[in-house]
Write a protein that holds these residues in place. Structure first.
Motif, short mmCIF file in Angstrom:
data_model
loop_
_atom_site.label_atom_id
_atom_site.label_comp_id
_atom_site.label_asym_id
_atom_site.label_seq_id
_atom_site.Cartn_x
_atom_site.Cartn_y
_atom_site.Cartn_z
N LEU A 1 0.83 -1.20 0.00
CA LEU A 1 0.00 0.00 0.00
C LEU A 1 0.87 1.26 0.00
O LEU A 1 0.59 2.23 -0.72
CB LEU A 1 -0.93 0.00 1.20
N ALA A 2 1.93 1.25 0.81
CA ALA A 2 2.83 2.40 0.86
C ALA A 2 3.56 2.58 -0.47
O ALA A 2 3.75 3.71 -0.95
CB ALA A 2 3.84 2.23 2.00
N SER A 3 3.97 1.47 -1.08
CA SER A 3 4.66 1.55 -2.37
C SER A 3 3.72 2.08 -3.45
O SER A 3 4.12 2.92 -4.28
CB SER A 3 5.18 0.17 -2.76
N ALA A 4 2.48 1.61 -3.45
CA ALA A 4 1.51 2.09 -4.43
C ALA A 4 1.27 3.59 -4.27
O ALA A 4 1.17 4.33 -5.25
CB ALA A 4 0.19 1.33 -4.28
N TYR A 5 1.21 4.05 -3.03
CA TYR A 5 1.01 5.48 -2.77
C TYR A 5 2.21 6.30 -3.24
O TYR A 5 2.05 7.37 -3.84
CB TYR A 5 0.76 5.70 -1.28
N THR A 6 3.41 5.79 -2.96
CA THR A 6 4.63 6.48 -3.41
C THR A 6 4.67 6.61 -4.93
O THR A 6 4.95 7.67 -5.48
CB THR A 6 5.88 5.75 -2.92
N LEU A 7 4.39 5.52 -5.61
CA LEU A 7 4.41 5.54 -7.08
C LEU A 7 3.32 6.45 -7.62
O LEU A 7 3.50 7.10 -8.66
CB LEU A 7 4.24 4.11 -7.61
N HIS A 8 2.19 6.50 -6.93
CA HIS A 8 1.12 7.41 -7.34
C HIS A 8 1.57 8.86 -7.23
O HIS A 8 1.31 9.68 -8.13
CB HIS A 8 -0.12 7.17 -6.49
N LEU A 9 2.25 9.19 -6.13
CA LEU A 9 2.74 10.55 -5.95
C LEU A 9 3.78 10.92 -7.00
O LEU A 9 3.89 12.09 -7.40
CB LEU A 9 3.35 10.71 -4.56
N LEU A 10 4.53 9.91 -7.46
CA LEU A 10 5.54 10.14 -8.49
C LEU A 10 4.96 10.13 -9.90
O LEU A 10 5.70 10.31 -10.87
CB LEU A 10 6.63 9.08 -8.40
N ASN A 11 3.63 9.90 -9.98
CA ASN A 11 2.98 9.77 -11.29
C ASN A 11 3.59 8.66 -12.12
O ASN A 11 3.65 8.74 -13.36
CB ASN A 11 3.03 11.10 -12.06
N ALA A 12 4.07 7.63 -11.43
CA ALA A 12 4.66 6.47 -12.11
C ALA A 12 3.55 5.50 -12.52
O ALA A 12 2.53 5.39 -11.84
CB ALA A 12 5.66 5.77 -11.20
N PRO A 13 3.74 4.79 -13.62
CA PRO A 13 2.68 3.89 -14.10
C PRO A 13 2.57 2.59 -13.33
O PRO A 13 1.67 1.81 -13.59
CB PRO A 13 3.10 3.62 -15.55
N GLY A 14 3.46 2.33 -12.38
CA GLY A 14 3.46 1.04 -11.70
C GLY A 14 2.78 1.02 -10.35
O GLY A 14 3.08 0.16 -9.53
N ALA A 15 1.85 1.94 -10.11
CA ALA A 15 1.21 2.01 -8.79
C ALA A 15 0.18 0.91 -8.58
O ALA A 15 -0.09 0.53 -7.44
CB ALA A 15 0.56 3.38 -8.59
N TRP A 16 -0.40 0.38 -9.65
CA TRP A 16 -1.51 -0.55 -9.48
C TRP A 16 -1.13 -1.98 -9.13
O TRP A 16 -1.89 -2.65 -8.43
CB TRP A 16 -2.40 -0.53 -10.72
#
Length: 208
Positions: A175-190
């Motif tokens: 969950l924390a990794s998904a949130y971090t990737l979301h903040l970075l606008n990275a495509p790998g959040a899901w």
């Protein structure tokens, strides 16, 4: 605190420093999957021991050595990774340990699917994100695939109460990794978020 490029560069530098360990990690991941497909008491203990070593290694080699210098909050995550390693060992050995179901019920299928994804498919997502295989996240060396693989194990092991205990820390990391990737606008959040949902569904699925 850091840009997407800096974050992606972590994995490239990590793999370069450890080469050829990523290849060995893939072989060990394959052995882990086979042990789950053909469960035996001794193989279950070996699986949990292998995962425990991986959690400790990732905590030191990736989180502490590489990630913590650019993200101060990671230093507080490292003890949780060490705790997860202790849980894997303790719950696997305490009063009969853990068992893997032999029947092909949905929880087992979902759990094995998560492990297979973590071992074989998650490293390939680096190609989709433009990093190339040099920046692949390999199970046992990077936290996301390790957490996803552990979710797969926790989703299917018996007794259920110990499975829930093993599931907590990997789920929190995903969950924390998904949130971090979301903040970075990275495509790998899901993928890590979806892994948590699948593990919960498998853990909640009625068992015969």
């Amino acid at each position: 605190m850091f840009s997407p490029r800096v974050y992606e560069r972590l994995f490239v530098l990590h793999n370069e420093a450890l080469w050829p360990l990523p290849l060995l990690a893939l072989l060990l991941g394959t052995a882990l999957l086979l042990a789950l497909v053909f469960p035996r008491p001794g193989r279950v203990c070996a699986t949990l021991g292998l995962l425990a070593i991986a959690w400790l290694f990732v905590a030191w080699a990736f989180l502490w050595q590489r990630y913590a210098p650019i993200n101060w909050g990671i230093r507080y995550v490292v003890p949780l990774f060490a705790l997860q390693a202790l849980l894997l060992l303790a719950l696997g050995l305490w009063r009969g340990g853990l068992e893997l179901p032999a029947r092909w019920q949905p929880p087992r299928v979902l759990g094995l699917a998560l492990v297979a994804y973590a071992v074989f498919l998650h490293p390939l997502t680096a190609l989709l994100y433009g990093r190339g295989l040099a920046g692949a996240e390999v199970v046992g060396l990077a936290p996301d695939p390790l957490a996803i693989a552990t979710l797969g194990v926790a989703a299917t092991v018996q007794p259920a109460r110990r499975g829930w205990t093993l599931l907590a820390i990997p789920a929190l990391w995903c969950l924390a990794s998904a949130y971090t990737l979301h903040l970075l606008n990275a495509p790998g959040a899901w993928p890590p978020l979806l892994a948590v949902l699948i593990a919960l569904a498998a853990r909640l699925w009625p068992r015969d």
